[in-house]
Design an enzyme around this catalytic site. Structure first.
Site, PDB file in Angstrom:
ATOM      1  CB  SER A 120      34.585  44.192  44.383  1.00  0.00           C
ATOM      2  OG  SER A 120      35.731  44.944  43.890  1.00  0.00           O
TER       3      SER A 120
ATOM      4  CG  ASP B 223      37.396  38.976  38.888  1.00  0.00           C
ATOM      5  OD1 ASP B 223      38.057  40.400  38.662  1.00  0.00           O
ATOM      6  OD2 ASP B 223      36.616  38.914  40.122  1.00  0.00           O
TER       7      ASP B 223
ATOM      8  CG  HIS C  63      35.569  42.040  39.312  1.00  0.00           C
ATOM      9  ND1 HIS C  63      36.117  41.634  40.269  1.00  0.00           N
ATOM     10  CD2 HIS C  63      34.507  43.385  39.624  1.00  0.00           C
ATOM     11  CE1 HIS C  63      35.606  42.611  41.865  1.00  0.00           C
ATOM     12  NE2 HIS C  63      34.956  43.468  40.861  1.00  0.00           N
TER      13      HIS C  63
END
Length: 720
Positions: A572, A658, A691
């Protein structure tokens, strides 16, 4: 030291995305994006490209299939698959989770409290079969495997029991986009109520009357912006809007104090917060604004009873960046009238405070180490203030699940890079610390076989950056005459999120092959206090990347590893870190793994309709309205700065669904790397995940085994 292998047919038949330049102008500067067309998620051409990337990745890693299978088997063999959590007491029941061999998700259960005066949790039978109760009187609240049946993806959001213990509200996501559907189940008879809440952010919070609950919904940019009140037995269309946060930099959410008396609606940005409260014992007063928002004043509320008086505890940064804990009356109150209880101390970052009938629990950190602090309360106020201590220096301690306001014990968690996650109860009355459970690791695992180190690297500006490291004692370069070992270096560095030392079963497969694992506690995180965060965001963001590269070079220069056998990883915002150092310090790493990476930073921050944009301006800057922010982001954004140079081997991993970091970011990044640079780069896109990756523990183990096999291969340990 073994040499990294070269996969067969490297650089052969890699997918090549067509370049279709789109030119935009910002602050007088032209910007060309050749691969923006890849963002059309519904395009058959885009989906075909992603499938081609997956096929290429599978072809290039086919030689690792046996290793992936071994890694999965090792994770599975070390994990007690039929297992139970330590029961947590809330009102009249003990709650716990169960997992079962061969099942992906497990179940949540409860049993009644037998003796209200006894706070020692019951011990469920660890060998109980799935169709047998682990404790007498067990009630299965949720069979997650049954709920997941027929879905490629399944995630349980919030689940909560009504105040009278008769209803269960639970939220489910079956696509990975984190938009949940909430259902209500009768706990006597197990019938589902007709009420259904859709597109909910997480779960619900109950009103003490048990007839109402509250939930949040998101706007088109996935920002939680509305709080709703739902009355059981009515349609969602008839729900009452409690609060609408119209400032696009702010999100909103709702919670309930531990005392269960007050409902709190919070609005917050990265730097500023605001609270409204409802006293459920005086609802005629309605929702009240505690204090109007002030720029850069961050505060959080908790209800406490001190010296017989109801007060709000205010955890705030109004007197210093490392926060203070103050008291205020149960009424709208200006910051000038908050009374310090735990004053600001620049050597101690106060991170959270929880109030109980007889004590307060403060989570804090000092010199990069987590600490748990207890403030005991007497009839006249605080009577003592001390830390709960442990033996190991490189460890992480924090408060666990403590839902009861009247409970005299503190449930806490403890772990290190070598010590599995451990659950303790601390009895405030006797000051006795009791180990309730340590995460079982099957086989011949012994924490003493591993040694942990705290190292310090020097950043280019002279800052000392901490590194936490673990390695097997029999492989350690710290031994006299021992040479360097392959090393896996992890980093994040954003949102003041601290990457504290913690245990991983999967990591043992790397350590036991003779490699070391380390965490670079780079600026942008919160490990060294608020200053550490402030110096790694906005126009200081370059410090994050410099720190990570400095840690990598320190580990090489001090003999822990070599460049060829050093693999960096981040996910991320940590994927942004990986992308940036790939451009800026390609000679410092042998390979890099970027998970769901925020690598197309400038494009995303220029698009106000995306989740990681307006609410993120305080973290990254506003490149649309601020030319300096545009220049800052453009200077480090990984996609923006791909250049014609040799890159270390790169594995980029993403998920089609995501909603936080869109799949298109790594897809574009990989496309540009292939077109511009000398780069051995792979893209793996999960087509049914969000995610957090795939759902289900076995799928997650397979997923991690894929990444670890690639890492071990780059370290030269594929055959070990």
């Amino acid at each position: 030291m073994p040499d990294p292998s070269t996969p067969p047919s490297a650089h052969q038949s890699a997918p090549r995305a067509a370049a279709r330049p789109v030119t935009t102008t910002h602050h007088g500067q032209e910007r060309v994006d050749e691969y923006d067309w890849l963002r059309d998620k519904d395009s058959p051409e885009v989906l075909a490209h992603l499938e081609a990337e997956n096929a290429y990745t599978q072809e290039q890693t086919a030689h690792l299939a046996p290793l992936r299978a071994r890694l999965f088997d090792e994770i599975k063999a070390r994990t007690r698959e039929t297992d139970l959590s330590v029961p947590t007491r809330k009102r009249g029941h003990w709650y716990y989770g169960r997992s079962f061999e061969g099942r992906e998700y497990g179940a949540s259960c409860r049993v009644p409290v037998v003796d209200p005066a006894d706070w020692s949790p019951p011990r469920p039978a660890e060998d109980a079969a799935p169709d047998q109760p682990a404790l007498p009187g067990e009630q299965v609240l949720l069979d997650l495997d049954a709920l997941a049946e027929g879905h490629d993806f399944f995630s349980l959001g919030g689940s909560s029991i009504s105040p009278d213990d008769t209803l269960l509200a639970y939220a489910v996501d079956t696509t990975g986009d984190e938009r949940y559907t909430v259902r209500f189940r009768e706990l006597a008879g197990e019938a589902l109520r007709d009420d259904v809440l859709t597109d909910v952010m997480g779960g619900v919070t109950w009103h003490p009357d048990g007839e109402r609950c509250y939930y949040a919904t998101v706007d088109e940019s996935w920002r939680p912006d509305k709080i709703w009140e739902h009355r059981l037995g009515t349609a969602q269309a008839d729900d009452t809007l409690v609060h609408h946060e119209t400032d696009e930099r702010f999100w909103t959410g709702l919670g309930r104090t531990r005392s269960e008396r007050f409902l709190l609606v919070a609005s917050g940005s990265k730097t500023t917060s605001e609270y409204r409260f409802l006293d459920t014992e005086d609802e005629a007063a309605g929702w009240q604004l505690f204090t109007p928002r002030r720029a850069d004043l961050d505060h959080h509320l908790e209800h406490a009873v001190i010296a017989g008086q109801d007060v709000f505890l205010v955890h705030h940064n109004g007197t210093g960046p490392d926060y203070e804990i103050a008291t205020a009356p149960i009424a709208p109150t200006a910051p000038e009238d908050w009374v310090p209880l735990v004053p600001h101390d620049p050597a101690v970052r106060l991170e959270d405070v929880a109030a109980f009938a007889g004590h307060l629990v403060v989570e804090q950190r000092s010199a990069g180490q987590t600490q748990l602090r207890v403030i005991e309360l007497g009839p006249a106020g605080p009577t003592d203030d001390y830390l709960v201590t442990f033996d190991r220096e490189l460890a992480t301690v924090g408060a666990g699940s403590n839902p009861g306001f009247d409970q005299p014990v503190i449930r806490l968690g403890y772990t290190s890079l070598a010590v599995p996650s451990s659950v303790y109860d601390y009895d405030v009355r006797t000051r006795e610390l009791t180990l309730l459970r340590r995460q079982p690791v099957l086989g011949d695992f012994d924490p003493d076989d591993y040694e942990e180190h705290r190292l310090w690297a020097t950043a280019p500006d002279g800052e000392q950056v901490p590194i936490s490291l673990v390695v097997r004692r029999d492989a350690s370069p710290a031994r006299d005459g021992a040479g360097p070992v392959p090393l896996h270096l992890y980093g994040y560095g954003a949102y003041e999120a601290s990457m504290d030392p913690g245990f991983s079963v999967a990591r043992l497969s790397v350590l036991d092959r003779g490699a070391a694992f380390a965490i670079a506690h780079v600026r942008g995180g919160g490990e060294m206090g608020r200053r550490w965060y402030d110096e790694g965001k906005l126009h200081h963001k370059q410090h994050t990347f410099d720190d990570f590269a400095a840690c990598a070079r320190h580990l090489v220069d001090t003999g822990w590893t070599t460049v060829e056998h050093l693999v960096g990883e981040g996910g991320s915002a940590g994927g942004l870190l990986i992308g940036a150092v790939a451009n800026q310090a390609p000679d410092a790493f042998g390979a890099l793994v970027a998970g769901v990476p925020f690598v197309d930073t400038l494009t995303s921050m220029l698009d106000a309709s995306l989740p990681l944009t307006v609410t993120e301006y305080d973290e990254w800057g506003d490149p649309t309205g601020d030319p300096q922010a545009y220049a800052d982001i453009a200077a480090y954004a990984p996609y923006e700065n791909v250049r014609a140079q040799h890159y270390p081997a790169i594995l980029a991993e993403t998920s089609l669904n995501d909603t936080r970091v869109l799949y298109v970011e790594p897809a574009k990044w990989v496309a540009r790397l292939r077109a511009v640079a000398d780069a051995d780069v792979l893209l793996r896109c999960e087509m049914q995940a969000g995610h957090g990756g795939v759902s289900g523990r076995y799928r997650a183990w397979h997923d991690r085994a894929f990444s670890l096999a690639w890492i071990l291969d780059r370290m030269g340990l594929a055959e070990v």
